[in-house]
Write an enzyme that holds these catalytic residues in place. Structure first.
Site, PDB file in Angstrom:
ATOM      1  N   ASN A   1      -6.743   1.507   2.736  1.00 19.16           N
ATOM      2  CA  ASN A   1      -7.456   2.761   2.973  1.00 19.16           C
ATOM      3  C   ASN A   1      -7.010   3.843   1.994  1.00 19.16           C
ATOM      4  OD1 ASN A   1      -8.662   1.478   5.135  1.00 19.16           O
ATOM      5  ND2 ASN A   1      -7.296   2.368   6.674  1.00 19.16           N
TER       6      ASN A   1
ATOM      7  N   ASN B   1     -12.190  -0.790  -1.223  1.00 17.65           N
ATOM      8  CA  ASN B   1     -11.553  -1.357  -0.028  1.00 17.65           C
ATOM      9  C   ASN B   1     -12.360  -1.037   1.221  1.00 17.65           C
ATOM     10  OD1 ASN B   1      -9.068  -2.370   1.519  1.00 17.65           O
ATOM     11  ND2 ASN B   1      -9.336  -0.321   2.392  1.00 17.65           N
ATOM     12  N   GLU B   2     -12.670  -2.045   2.015  1.00 16.15           N
ATOM     13  CA  GLU B   2     -13.274  -1.875   3.350  1.00 16.15           C
ATOM     14  C   GLU B   2     -14.348  -0.786   3.386  1.00 16.15           C
ATOM     15  OE1 GLU B   2     -10.228  -1.564   6.393  1.00 16.15           O
ATOM     16  OE2 GLU B   2      -9.632  -3.647   6.089  1.00 16.15           O
TER      17      GLU B   2
ATOM     18  N   GLU C   1       0.840  -1.205   0.000  1.00 17.19           N
ATOM     19  CA  GLU C   1       0.000   0.000   0.000  1.00 17.19           C
ATOM     20  C   GLU C   1       0.869   1.247   0.000  1.00 17.19           C
ATOM     21  OE1 GLU C   1      -2.930   0.015   3.129  1.00 17.19           O
ATOM     22  OE2 GLU C   1      -3.667   2.022   2.618  1.00 17.19           O
TER      23      GLU C   1
ATOM     24  N   TYR D   1      -7.130  -8.794  11.227  1.00 15.67           N
ATOM     25  CA  TYR D   1      -5.827  -8.688  11.881  1.00 15.67           C
ATOM     26  C   TYR D   1      -5.979  -9.226  13.298  1.00 15.67           C
ATOM     27  CZ  TYR D   1      -4.490  -5.714   7.956  1.00 15.67           C
ATOM     28  OH  TYR D   1      -4.205  -5.248   6.708  1.00 15.67           O
TER      29      TYR D   1
ATOM     30  N   GLN E   1       1.215  -6.572   5.406  1.00 18.32           N
ATOM     31  CA  GLN E   1       1.614  -6.241   4.056  1.00 18.32           C
ATOM     32  C   GLN E   1       2.964  -6.886   3.778  1.00 18.32           C
ATOM     33  OE1 GLN E   1       0.970  -2.078   3.117  1.00 18.32           O
ATOM     34  NE2 GLN E   1      -0.927  -1.992   4.258  1.00 18.32           N
TER      35      GLN E   1
ATOM     36  N   GLU F   1      -6.443  -9.234   3.093  1.00 16.61           N
ATOM     37  CA  GLU F   1      -5.637  -8.610   4.163  1.00 16.61           C
ATOM     38  C   GLU F   1      -5.705  -9.526   5.375  1.00 16.61           C
ATOM     39  OE1 GLU F   1      -5.987  -4.456   5.197  1.00 16.61           O
ATOM     40  OE2 GLU F   1      -6.635  -3.950   3.159  1.00 16.61           O
TER      41      GLU F   1
END
Ligand code: AHR
Length: 547
Positions: free
Chosen positions: A107, A207-208, A62, A279, A388, A331
């Site tokens: 993000n 994304n998200e 990212e 996560y 990542q 992720e």
């Protein structure tokens, strides 16, 4: 010792069922609980769970912190080539053999204008990057990334901005990347020096978007309609592209699963896959600071995969669709120390030090567990991205002159090096230990039994090789694992390595890069029955020849 047949295995499952609380995760994992003795598994090429799509073992890069700037891209560095790409970084990533790389966010992508990052570098604007409050110079953009992917030997997985961005600009990016010539956006690419199209096959539809922290965050149905609109337009350019809807970003948001159902009710017919993110950490709310609970967290990942797959299948059923969606766990990682506050605030500076998580031995063992989970769920999860890859919550970290391998590098590297062919459907028996949910965050609050030994295995028939990945969660004691090979029978042990140590909190630094590294493990003779002795607190790989 008796051999484990399907009948005895099923009897074991039955006994386990009687002893377990209703709703235990063990039977769903294919595990049976035994009272005592070594763990056992039956391996046979007749019991294949899935073909392994190597995209399952991808990673994520990212525009965040030092991932791109001073990580991948550092013009002027003695380690950089003429394009400014760090060659030592490329060598590491190429050496790993990362099959697919998600980019540019995260993000970040939800506020990104891809046009800022193409064309002559001196004309590219510096902007305030609002996800991480950093300065973005746009000196590295889509074309640089796609060039870099070729050098690093990886396939791109590009994400659209469906936050502040529009479907129109998403389709424009596909046209820019993939159309040969003769149209507005394809000719713009050619004018930027890229005569041939890039042919990017995998795309994330944002994304998200369920996260209140996300730029352009919106309700599920609104996002589902926006994703459907973007996907439909993209399909006009190329029906065969693989499109991934942005599913729930974790398991604790109140919208978890409802988000996925609602958005899929809007766009099911237009997408191929749905993303999952999570996560994990060893914290009081998640584990009660218990390493035993922490090392079971890959089973929570198993559970999340089952739940999201169930939602997909529900919508498939409702729509009477012939299409079954696959999952993109794009992720996943341990991330709990360098999180929030100053760790996530770039204070409007260039290449700030953000999210630089330091990984220890217990993190590496859990990452081994995540690899096992992804492998055994390969029937449903097609794409996976370790989040990542560099500097930011990453196995690899740069300073001015070198690249450090953190502890989590090793289990990830083993999966890339050894997992090949088919993932086997294993019948596993293991002793278990209890975990308790009291006081934990609701999505991790489980009263259940956890197998001490967690196994996954791949078999590459034509290549004549197999690999077995073994996590021993027992913090005190060595554990034996008996592998009963039906067909084929291994002929030679090609490699056997383990990651273990006395200090679960040990980590590598540039000064001491070898505190957590693999060591050779004595392996049994190759044959129909192989007993491995797994050290306490360890993750082990065995690479075997099968002819
Ligand atoms: O990987 C770090 C961040 O975590 C990503 O930008 C976002 O998608 C997730 O919340």
């Amino acid at each position: 010792m008796s051999t484990l047949t399907r009948r005895t295995f099923l009897e074991g499952l039955g006994r386990a069922g009687a002893a377990l609380a209703a709703g235990s995760w063990l039977p769903g994992l294919g595990y049976a609980q035994v009272a005592r003795g070594p763990a056992r598994a039956v391996l046979s090429q007749a019991r294949v769970r899935a073909d392994l799509d190597r995209r399952l073992l991808g990673a994520f890069l990212e525009h965040l912190g030092r991932a791109i700037y001073t990580g991948v891209y550092e013009p002027g560095s003695p380690r950089a080539d003429a394009s400014g790409f760090r060659q030592d970084v490329i060598a590491e990533i190429k050496g790993l053999g990362v099959p697919i790389m998600r980019y540019p966010g995260g993000n970040f992508v939800s506020g990104y204008n891809w046009l800022d990052g193409v064309g002559p570098k001196k004309e590219r604007p510096t902007v305030i990057e609002r996800a991480w409050n950093s300065l973005e110079t746009n000196q590295f953009g889509t074309n640089e990334f796609l060039d870099w992917c070729k050098l690093a030997g990886t396939e791109p997985l590009l994400a659209f901005n469906l936050g502040t961005g529009t479907p129109e600009m998403a389709v424009a990016l596909v046209e820019y990347c993939n159309v040969a010539r003769g149209t507005k956006w394809s000719d713009l690419r050619r004018s930027h020096g890229y005569e041939r199209p890039h042919d990017v096959r995998y795309w994330c539809l944002g994304n998200e978007m369920d996260g209140p922290w996300q730029m352009g965050h919106m309700p599920a149905r609104e996002y589902g309609r926006k994703a459907r609109d973007a996907a439909r337009q993209v399909r006009v350019l190329d029906r065969s592209l693989q499109l991934i809807a942005a599913g729930s970003s974790n398991t604790i948001l109140p919208t978890y699963l409802v988000w996925d159902r609602e958005l899929l009710e809007e766009c099911y017919d237009q997408v191929d896959g749905i993303s999952l993110h999570n996560y994990y950490g060893n914290t009081p709310p998640l584990t009660g600071d218990s390493t035993a609970r922490y090392l079971a967290m890959n089973l929570d990942m198993d559970r999340q995969i089952q739940e999201i797959a169930a939602v997909c299948d529900y919508v498939q059923g409702i729509r009477k669709s012939p299409k079954r969606l696959w999952l993109s766990f794009d992720e996943w990682n341990v991330w709990y120390r360098a999180r929030g506050g100053d760790f996530a605030d770039g204070k409007r500076t260039f290449a700030p030090k953000l999210l630089e998580e330091v990984y220890n031995l217990e993190d590496a063992l859990l990452v081994g567990g995540f690899v096992n989970t992804l492998l055994r769920r390969a029937d449903r999860v097609r794409v996976g991205c370790l989040a990542q890859i560099l500097n930011v919550i990453a196995p690899l970290v740069t300073n001015e002159t070198s690249v450090l391998r953190q502890s989590i590098y090793y289990p990830y590297a083993w999966s890339l090096q050894y997992a090949r062919g088919h993932v086997l459907d294993l019948l596993v028996e293991s002793e278990t230990y209890p975990i308790e949910g009291r006081g934990l965050r609701p999505d991790f609050a489980r009263d259940d039994q956890v197998p001490f030994v967690d196994l996954a295995a791949t078999l590459d028939g034509p290549g004549g090789q197999a690999a077995v990945f073994m996590l021993n969660r027992d913090l005190e004691t060595e554990r034996e694992v008996v592998l009963e090979w039906r067909d084929p029978v291994p002929t030679r042990v090609l490699a056997c390595q383990t990651l273990t140590g006395t200090d679960l909190k040990a980590f590598n630094t540039f000064e001491q890069p070898k505190r957590v590294v693999p060591q050779p493990l004595d392996a049994p003779q190759a044959g129909a029955r192989m007993t491995f002795r797994l050290p306490a607190r360890s993750y082990t790989v065995a690479h075997l020849a099968t002819r």
